[in-house]
Structures are given as C-alpha cells and as structure tokens.
Design an enzyme around this catalytic site. Structure first.
Site, mmCIF file in Angstrom:
data_model
loop_
_atom_site.group_PDB
_atom_site.id
_atom_site.type_symbol
_atom_site.label_atom_id
_atom_site.label_comp_id
_atom_site.label_asym_id
_atom_site.label_seq_id
_atom_site.Cartn_x
_atom_site.Cartn_y
_atom_site.Cartn_z
ATOM 1 N N GLU A 73 51.776 9.607 56.513
ATOM 2 C CA GLU A 73 52.910 9.214 55.681
ATOM 3 C C GLU A 73 52.924 10.117 54.445
ATOM 4 O O GLU A 73 51.886 10.326 53.810
ATOM 5 C CB GLU A 73 52.831 7.742 55.259
ATOM 6 C CG GLU A 73 53.070 6.774 56.399
ATOM 7 C CD GLU A 73 53.145 5.338 55.926
ATOM 8 O OE1 GLU A 73 54.107 4.635 56.280
ATOM 9 O OE2 GLU A 73 52.230 4.913 55.182
ATOM 10 N N GLU A 94 47.525 2.386 65.965
ATOM 11 C CA GLU A 94 48.440 3.271 65.223
ATOM 12 C C GLU A 94 47.637 4.373 64.530
ATOM 13 O O GLU A 94 46.523 4.131 64.046
ATOM 14 C CB GLU A 94 49.221 2.448 64.191
ATOM 15 C CG GLU A 94 50.342 3.177 63.502
ATOM 16 C CD GLU A 94 51.194 2.233 62.646
ATOM 17 O OE1 GLU A 94 51.579 2.663 61.545
ATOM 18 O OE2 GLU A 94 51.467 1.091 63.062
ATOM 19 N N ASP A 141 48.467 7.270 61.624
ATOM 20 C CA ASP A 141 49.542 7.524 60.653
ATOM 21 C C ASP A 141 49.365 8.783 59.819
ATOM 22 O O ASP A 141 48.300 9.015 59.240
ATOM 23 C CB ASP A 141 49.604 6.383 59.618
ATOM 24 C CG ASP A 141 50.149 5.092 60.169
ATOM 25 O OD1 ASP A 141 50.738 5.106 61.256
ATOM 26 O OD2 ASP A 141 49.965 4.059 59.504
#
Length: 284
Positions: free
Chosen positions: A104, A100, A102
């Site tokens: 955010e 993953e 990311d």
C-alpha cells in the site's frame, strides 16, 4: 567493424521485440471492477490508470487466481499533493479467514515522501506491518514492485531490491499463506481518516482527480483453475518455487531496512506489551 555493428543492432532490436511481446495485456489479464469509468485500460491494453475524485475511487482485479508465484507490476504513483490517498496493490483470497500479501502506497503532502506499507495476512490475521520510505520519487517515473510467494517465504522487492522477507514458520505454530488461491487486486481510494500523519492531513480535493498508472505486468506463477494448479509434477515449474535470498540479496535487504524502514511491528514494544509476536523473536 560495420558488419559487427549491424549484427549488434539487429540482435538488440530482436531482443527488444521479444521483451515487448512478452508483456501482459491488461485487457486479457484484468477486469476493472469499480469506479464508474475512473479506471481505464489504454494503448491497446499496454497501460492502465486508476483515478480518484470526491465521488469515488476505482479498482481492478485479475481474471486469474494464483497459488504461489512471482508477480511484477510497474507503477507510477499520484504526483503532487497526494495526502490521504492510498494506492493499494495486493494479493488476496476471500472470506473471514483470508490470506493477503499487501503493498500500500500512502500519499503525502507535496515535498514529503510516500510511505510504502507492507503487510501479510494468514487465516484472517494481519498486524504484521512494515513501512518504508523509497530512495526515489515514485511519482516521476515507473518502478517495479514485486512479490515472490512460494511455500517457504514471501519477499517484497522494489526495482529488484528485496526490502522484506516473511518466512514460513508453521513449525512454530504460526500460520503461513500457502493453501488459499488468491487474485491480484489494486485500487486507488480516499483514506483521510488514517493514511497521512494519522489522519491529521486531509485530502485536498482541489487537486483531484488523482491518478495512479500501471504497466508491464508479469506473473510467473501457478494458475489455479477448477480446483487444481497449473504447477504439477515439476515439469514446468520455475526456480522461484524454491527461491531464497542469497548473500547478495540479503545484503541489499539489510541496506533497505537500515536506511529506509520507518516502522517495524517487530520493534513496537508499546503495541505488544505482553511480548512481541513469535516470528519476531525466532532465529529460524
């Protein structure tokens, strides 16, 4: 002089037309996967919005899967009192040992800055968080958030300025995301148990619905389909597959780290009393 001006204007609008026509269409590229109507594709596929209210957030995912690429998306984040809301935009594979990458965006009370949270998971293990403030208000206009992912490195960029580089250090026994194909995901959701000031500030539902907006998605990437990649033999591969940061890009990244980084797991000795992770102390 008049003729030159006409030629310039003609070329300008021709170029603008090419750029406009190169934009990806959200209807073609993405599927809204949850939210019961709170996610919307607008303007014939040019724009997408996600919204959050007390009943539910919303999210979407890419129709394509990728194994390496340069991914660009323009976002405009939840304005006003966005405390405890999280807009997530990331690449991920599936399963307990997933990879993953990311972005955010952690909301905040009015007048306080968003926190841009980045993380990298490899074979199911994350804990590689770096967080930044931004040098602009991300709610006033659209800004471009990019992920460069190739076999040697992952680079997070904002408006073309690299803010973080995560290198492949498999030679030192550190897993790196390079074998699992990933989809692009995005969601807007309530995280009032942790997102703002460690969960001390809760969501102000009187401000709902909260909305994040998306446009100008671009993926210069290797598509994964039926067990094979669209990048093969080197015939159509782009330079991003071997791209690294030059001295100018490294200088801009150091500027972002020095002025806007607010958390670095590689500097958190309290969190790692037995010693910092290997990648934090390596010179390669």
């Amino acid at each position: 002089m008049a003729t030159s001006k006409i030629v310039f204007i003609t070329l300008f609008f021709s170029l603008a037309s090419i750029i406009a026509n190169s934009k990806a269409n959200f209807n073609d590229e993405f599927t809204i996967t949850w939210g019961d109507g709170r996610g919307k594709v607008l303007n014939s596929g040019d724009d997408l919005t996600l919204s959050l209210d007390k009943a539910s957030g919303s999210g979407f995912q890419s129709k394509n899967e990728y194994l390496f690429g340069k991914i660009d998306m323009q976002l405009k984040l939840v304005p006003g009192n966005s405390a405890a809301t999280v807009t997530a935009y990331y690449l991920s594979s599936m399963g307990n040992t997933h990879d993953e990458i990311d972005f955010e965006f952690l909301g905040n009370v009015s007048g306080q800055p968003y926190i841009l949270h980045t993380n990298v998971f490899a074979q199911g293990k994350g804990n590689r968080e770096k967080q930044f403030h931004l040098w602009f208000d991300p709610t006033k206009d659209f800004h471009t958030y990019s992920i460069l992912w190739n076999p040697q490195r992952i680079v997070f960029s904002v408006d073309g300025i690299p803010i973080r580089e995560h290198k492949n250090m498999e030679s030192k026994g550190i897993p790196f995301p390079k074998n699992q194909h990933m989809r692009i995901y995005s969601s807007l959701w309530n995280a009032d148990d942790w997102a703002t000031q460690g969960g001390r500030v809760k969501t102000d539902w009187a401000q709902a619905p909260f909305t994040s907006s998306y446009r100008n998605f671009k993926a210069d990437a290797c598509l994964w389909n039926s067990g094979s990649s669209s990048c093969g033999s080197g015939t159509s591969d782009s330079n991003w597959l071997t791209q690294e940061l030059d001295s100018s890009s490294l200088g801009r990244m150091r500027w972002a780290e020095k002025n806007y980084m607010v958390y670095n797991y590689c500097a958190d000795l309290q969190r790692f009393p037995q010693g910092l992770p290997t990648e934090c102390t390596s010179t390669s």
